[in-house]
Design an enzyme around this catalytic site. Structure first.
Site, short mmCIF file in Angstrom:
data_model
loop_
_atom_site.label_atom_id
_atom_site.label_comp_id
_atom_site.label_asym_id
_atom_site.label_seq_id
_atom_site.Cartn_x
_atom_site.Cartn_y
_atom_site.Cartn_z
N CYS A 12 0.85 -1.20 0.00
CA CYS A 12 0.00 0.00 0.00
C CYS A 12 0.88 1.25 0.00
O CYS A 12 1.79 1.37 0.82
CB CYS A 12 -0.89 -0.02 1.24
SG CYS A 12 -1.70 1.55 1.59
N CYS B 101 -3.80 7.44 -1.44
CA CYS B 101 -5.12 7.47 -2.10
C CYS B 101 -6.23 7.95 -1.17
O CYS B 101 -7.22 8.52 -1.64
CB CYS B 101 -5.47 6.09 -2.62
SG CYS B 101 -4.07 5.12 -3.13
N THR C 83 -4.27 5.33 7.36
CA THR C 83 -3.21 4.88 6.46
C THR C 83 -2.26 6.03 6.14
O THR C 83 -2.70 7.09 5.70
CB THR C 83 -3.85 4.34 5.17
OG1 THR C 83 -4.65 3.22 5.49
CG2 THR C 83 -2.81 3.96 4.14
N GLU D 231 -0.48 2.08 9.49
CA GLU D 231 -1.64 2.77 10.06
C GLU D 231 -1.35 3.30 11.46
O GLU D 231 -0.62 2.69 12.24
CB GLU D 231 -2.86 1.84 10.10
CG GLU D 231 -3.57 1.69 8.77
CD GLU D 231 -2.81 0.94 7.69
OE1 GLU D 231 -1.84 0.23 8.03
OE2 GLU D 231 -3.17 1.08 6.50
N HIS E 238 -13.04 5.48 -3.38
CA HIS E 238 -11.97 4.68 -2.79
C HIS E 238 -12.16 3.18 -3.07
O HIS E 238 -11.19 2.44 -3.21
CB HIS E 238 -11.88 4.94 -1.29
CG HIS E 238 -10.53 4.62 -0.73
ND1 HIS E 238 -9.38 5.25 -1.12
CD2 HIS E 238 -10.14 3.70 0.19
CE1 HIS E 238 -8.35 4.74 -0.49
NE2 HIS E 238 -8.78 3.79 0.31
N TYR F 179 -9.35 -0.24 -5.26
CA TYR F 179 -8.78 -1.53 -4.87
C TYR F 179 -8.50 -2.45 -6.05
O TYR F 179 -7.66 -3.33 -5.98
CB TYR F 179 -9.70 -2.21 -3.83
CG TYR F 179 -9.43 -1.72 -2.43
CD1 TYR F 179 -9.53 -0.37 -2.11
CD2 TYR F 179 -9.06 -2.60 -1.42
CE1 TYR F 179 -9.26 0.10 -0.84
CE2 TYR F 179 -8.80 -2.15 -0.13
CZ TYR F 179 -8.90 -0.80 0.16
OH TYR F 179 -8.62 -0.34 1.41
N CYS G 163 -4.82 -0.87 -6.96
CA CYS G 163 -3.67 -1.10 -6.06
C CYS G 163 -3.50 -2.58 -5.75
O CYS G 163 -2.39 -3.10 -5.78
CB CYS G 163 -3.79 -0.27 -4.80
SG CYS G 163 -4.99 -0.85 -3.59
N GLU H 63 -6.71 -5.77 5.83
CA GLU H 63 -6.77 -4.49 5.12
C GLU H 63 -7.62 -4.64 3.86
O GLU H 63 -8.45 -3.77 3.55
CB GLU H 63 -5.34 -4.03 4.77
CG GLU H 63 -5.23 -2.55 4.46
CD GLU H 63 -5.77 -2.22 3.09
OE1 GLU H 63 -6.41 -1.16 2.96
OE2 GLU H 63 -5.58 -3.02 2.16
#
Ligand code: SF4
Length: 492
Positions: free
Chosen positions: A100, A104, A191, A258, A293, A297, A300, A444
């Site tokens: 990650c 974003c 994050t 995080e 968001h 996924y 990424c 996650e």
């Protein structure tokens, strides 16, 4: 040109007086702490690739505010092409870092506030939107990393913010001054929080009359007085402090580093307040953020899975199983699942539409479908990786065993598979697979951008079931076919 280099990013973080605790201890400079370094290295790649000519179109874009070339991570989506390029950028970064890269959340928070401030102003004749554009111009000029701080601790889950025994379980305004507000509370799961320049605080949803103090969206510098970061512990954090083949991926983090962010009576000047008390607009703000968001996924995780599939394929060569048809078929299944979610994210972006403020939103049901599939496909891809890598993943020797002459020869002898590969390479690849398929990474994928039930509820609302019933009725009972064609008779 407002594009920071990786070194400028690190130097600019170093200049901040961030109050952060790692392993229970106050840290002098987060940039120098070995637990944070992998996460900073990961973000540094987002800055570095923006300077690579080959990736200019993917990583950078012209600002609609100034016309200057800016980082795509500070951009307001101006077209469906922008939405598609964002997903392509995420896959590129996922392929480059295998983890990650954190920026974003801030990007989608910027876009959500941009859109909702416009709508609040239209409804209430306020002036939030121009105020936010001023702030956005600063973010773009300085190429800052922004953490979107969204999730409140929430306390007792059956009670609303105003019903909590402890009213600080949701971030709230505790004081109003002529020149700003004072906020108190905390945000969790942030994050990249500890290595960001700015914090964008977003409210939660479901607020009712009387809960206006909880309806607050604002920007806070990471080193503002009263801001405290408490770094979370991840499943392999201390390994990052070690050396040798046990680390797996040495340079980059596992998920996003995080942190919990405490707002201990933080003063926010008026020019950084973008929503204050408008409870009727909070749900849309969160909805916009989550919808953008969730599509991410497919990008990424697509890039991350490319690396995992590569590591797994390499492991089969190390084992000598790569020619086996069953092994090939399992790799195909991994690829199929990965490309399914990536193409869904591209589709969600291509089907985007314009919002009242002029920016572009992804297709909501496609976006939710991407994220819901991720909660399954990443687990399945991980399961197949475990399957192909064998039980060795759970019983690998540690790197120190290779240094003890009493046992090193046995460790090598009995872990050698295909002699073309060194045993340490088998361990290093295995550790990477272990990292990227372990609890932290999977959780996650499950809960980032909202838990699967959130996507299911959204999809039921977006699927237009009544319209589907009408479609079914038209097909089953309809009589409006092309005139003149012979049709079978319907007798009942
Ligand atoms: Fe970006 Fe993916 Fe990390 Fe979310 S999980 S911040 S979308 S890289």
């Amino acid at each position: 040109m407002p594009l920071k280099t990786p070194i400028e990013y690190v130097d600019s973080l170093r200049a901040l007086r961030i109050r952060a605790y790692i392993n229970g201890e106050l840290v002098e400079k987060v940039v120098d702490h070995p637990s944070v370094a992998p996460h900073i290295n990961t973000v540094a790649k987002t800055y570095e690739l923006a300077h690579v000519p080959e990736y200019e179109d993917t990583m950078t874009v012209l600002s609609h505010l100034t016309g200057e070339r800016i980082h795509r991570y500070t951009h307001i989506f101006q077209s469906t092409d922008d939405l598609v390029k964002k997903i392509q950028m995420l896959r590129l970064l996922g392929q480059t870092t295998g983890t990650c890269f954190q920026r974003c959340v801030g990007l989608d928070a910027i876009n959500a506030i941009y859109a909702v401030t416009y709508e609040i102003d239209e409804a209430n004749a306020t002036a939030y939107h121009e105020r936010f554009k001023e702030y956005l111009g600063y973010i773009q000029r300085e190429d800052l990393m922004v953490v979107g701080a969204m999730t409140d601790p929430k306390g007792h889950r059956a009670q609303k913010p105003s019903q909590q025994a402890d009213p600080d379980q949701f971030v709230r305004v505790v004081e109003r001054r002529p020149d700003g507000v004072v906020i108190r509370g905390a945000k969790v799961h942030n994050t990249g929080g500890i290595n960001s320049h700015e914090i964008l605080v977003l409210p939660g949803t479901g607020l009712v009359e009387g809960e206006e103090d909880y309806a607050i969206a604002c920007a806070v510098p990471a080193d503002a007085d009263g801001v405290v970061f408490i770094f979370g512990r991840q499943s392999n954090d201390s390994r990052k402090l070690e050396d040798g083949c046990d680390i797996g991926n040495t340079r980059f983090g596992v998920v996003g580093g995080e942190a919990m962010i405490i707002f201990d009576d933080v003063f926010v000047p008026t020019e950084r307040v973008f929503l204050d008390g408008e409870i009727g607009h909070c749900a849309q703000l969160v909805n916009y953020f989550a919808t953008w968001h969730r599509a991410n996924y497919g990008g990424c995780k697509g890039g991350n899975a490319d690396v995992l599939i590569g590591a797994t394929a390499k492991m089969t060569r190390i084992l000598g199983t790569e020619r086996n048809a069953i092994v090939k078929d399992k790799l195909i299944e991994m690829i199929h699942r990965n490309e399914t979610t990536y193409s869904s994210a591209i589709g969600a972006s291509a089907l985007g539409f314009q919002l009242p403020c002029g920016s572009f939103m992804v297709d909501p049901i496609s976006s939710n479908t991407v994220k819901l599939n991720i909660t399954r496909n990443i687990y399945e891809i991980g399961r197949l990786s475990h399957d192909l890598s064998g039980g060795f993943l759970a019983t690998m020797p540690d790197s120190k065993s290779f240094e003890n002459p009493e046992i090193a020869h046995w460790v090598k002898k009995y872990h050698t598979a295909n002699p073309d590969y060194d045993v340490k390479e088998r361990v290093r690849v295995g550790r990477y697979i272990e990292n990227m398929t372990s609890v932290t990474t999977m959780v996650e994928a499950m809960h980032g951008a909202g838990s699967p039930q959130a996507q299911r509820i959204a999809m039921l609302g977006q699927a237009k079931i009544e319209d589907k019933i009408k479609l079914a009725d038209a097909v089953i009972y309809g009589t409006d076919d092309v005139p003149g064609l012979p049709l079978p008779q319907v007798n009942d």
